[in-house]
Motif scaffolding. Structure first.
Motif, PDB file in Angstrom:
ATOM      1  N   ALA A  63      16.602  14.826   1.272  1.00 13.54           N
ATOM      2  CA  ALA A  63      16.369  16.256   1.022  1.00 13.54           C
ATOM      3  C   ALA A  63      17.357  17.111   1.803  1.00 13.54           C
ATOM      4  O   ALA A  63      17.913  18.083   1.276  1.00 13.54           O
ATOM      5  N   SER A  64      17.607  16.746   3.050  1.00 11.16           N
ATOM      6  CA  SER A  64      18.557  17.505   3.864  1.00 11.16           C
ATOM      7  C   SER A  64      19.974  17.385   3.309  1.00 11.16           C
ATOM      8  O   SER A  64      20.722  18.364   3.289  1.00 11.16           O
ATOM      9  N   ALA A  65      20.324  16.192   2.857  1.00 14.22           N
ATOM     10  CA  ALA A  65      21.665  16.005   2.282  1.00 14.22           C
ATOM     11  C   ALA A  65      21.840  16.898   1.063  1.00 14.22           C
ATOM     12  O   ALA A  65      22.905  17.498   0.871  1.00 14.22           O
ATOM     13  N   GLY A 122      10.271   9.749  12.424  1.00 11.35           N
ATOM     14  CA  GLY A 122      10.994  10.470  13.481  1.00 11.35           C
ATOM     15  C   GLY A 122      12.498  10.365  13.315  1.00 11.35           C
ATOM     16  O   GLY A 122      13.222  11.367  13.411  1.00 11.35           O
ATOM     17  N   VAL A 123      12.991   9.174  13.051  1.00  6.87           N
ATOM     18  CA  VAL A 123      14.433   8.993  12.848  1.00  6.87           C
ATOM     19  C   VAL A 123      14.874   9.686  11.567  1.00  6.87           C
ATOM     20  O   VAL A 123      15.971  10.259  11.509  1.00  6.87           O
ATOM     21  N   GLY A 124      14.020   9.679  10.555  1.00  8.10           N
ATOM     22  CA  GLY A 124      14.342  10.417   9.333  1.00  8.10           C
ATOM     23  C   GLY A 124      14.508  11.901   9.608  1.00  8.10           C
ATOM     24  O   GLY A 124      15.405  12.553   9.063  1.00  8.10           O
ATOM     25  N   ALA A 129      18.180  16.445  10.434  1.00  7.94           N
ATOM     26  CA  ALA A 129      18.725  17.530  11.255  1.00  7.94           C
ATOM     27  C   ALA A 129      20.221  17.357  11.478  1.00  7.94           C
ATOM     28  O   ALA A 129      20.975  18.325  11.440  1.00  7.94           O
ATOM     29  N   CYS A 130      20.646  16.122  11.680  1.00  7.00           N
ATOM     30  CA  CYS A 130      22.072  15.876  11.909  1.00  7.00           C
ATOM     31  C   CYS A 130      22.907  16.141  10.662  1.00  7.00           C
ATOM     32  O   CYS A 130      24.089  16.479  10.767  1.00  7.00           O
TER      33      CYS A 130
END
Length: 133
Positions: A63-65, A122-124, A129-130
């Motif tokens: 989703a972030s991508a 959490g890593v997701g 965020a990154c």
């Protein structure tokens, strides 16, 4: 009707997202040493927790991508990077839990499954965020 003017773009991104998620989940179940889907069908809650956490952990960076990439190819590349990170995290947590984690999951014990799901989510979130930087 201008509301539907962006429908083709939405459909392109949505279908691509579903395909990327399917690829990620397929890859995940191939590299894990047990058959999560068979275990889930048999009522194993630990397998469901672990696979559900992995699914959310993959969805967040995809989703972030999509939100931060310039096009579908860019989003797909970053989604595949996120997949590699999530698979690496699976093996790191499996190592942390020790050699007994697999048998515990097959018995339906949920403690390790909750930890694995939590770390995957959490890593997701960190992955997502990154991708926005």
């Amino acid at each position: 009707m201008t509301s539907l003017a962006t429908l083709p773009g939405f459909l392109a991104y949505f279908v691509t997202g579903v395909v990327l998620l399917a690829v990620a989940m397929f890859a995940y179940v191939q590299v894990t040493p047990h058959s999560e889907l068979a275990m889930i069908r048999a009522g194993n809650q630990a397998a469901a927790i672990t696979l559900g956490g992995a699914l959310i952990g993959f969805c967040l960076p995809i989703a972030s991508a999509f939100s931060h990439s310039i096009n579908l190819v860019d989003a797909a590349v970053w989604s595949l990077v996120a997949l590699a990170v999530q698979i690496g995290v699976f093996f790191a947590v499996a190592r942390l839990l020790g050699s007994e984690w697999r048998a515990a999951m097959e018995r339906g014990e949920t403690a390790g499954a909750i930890l694995k799901a939590s770390v995957a989510i959490g890593v997701g979130m960190l992955n997502a965020a990154c991708l926005s930087t």
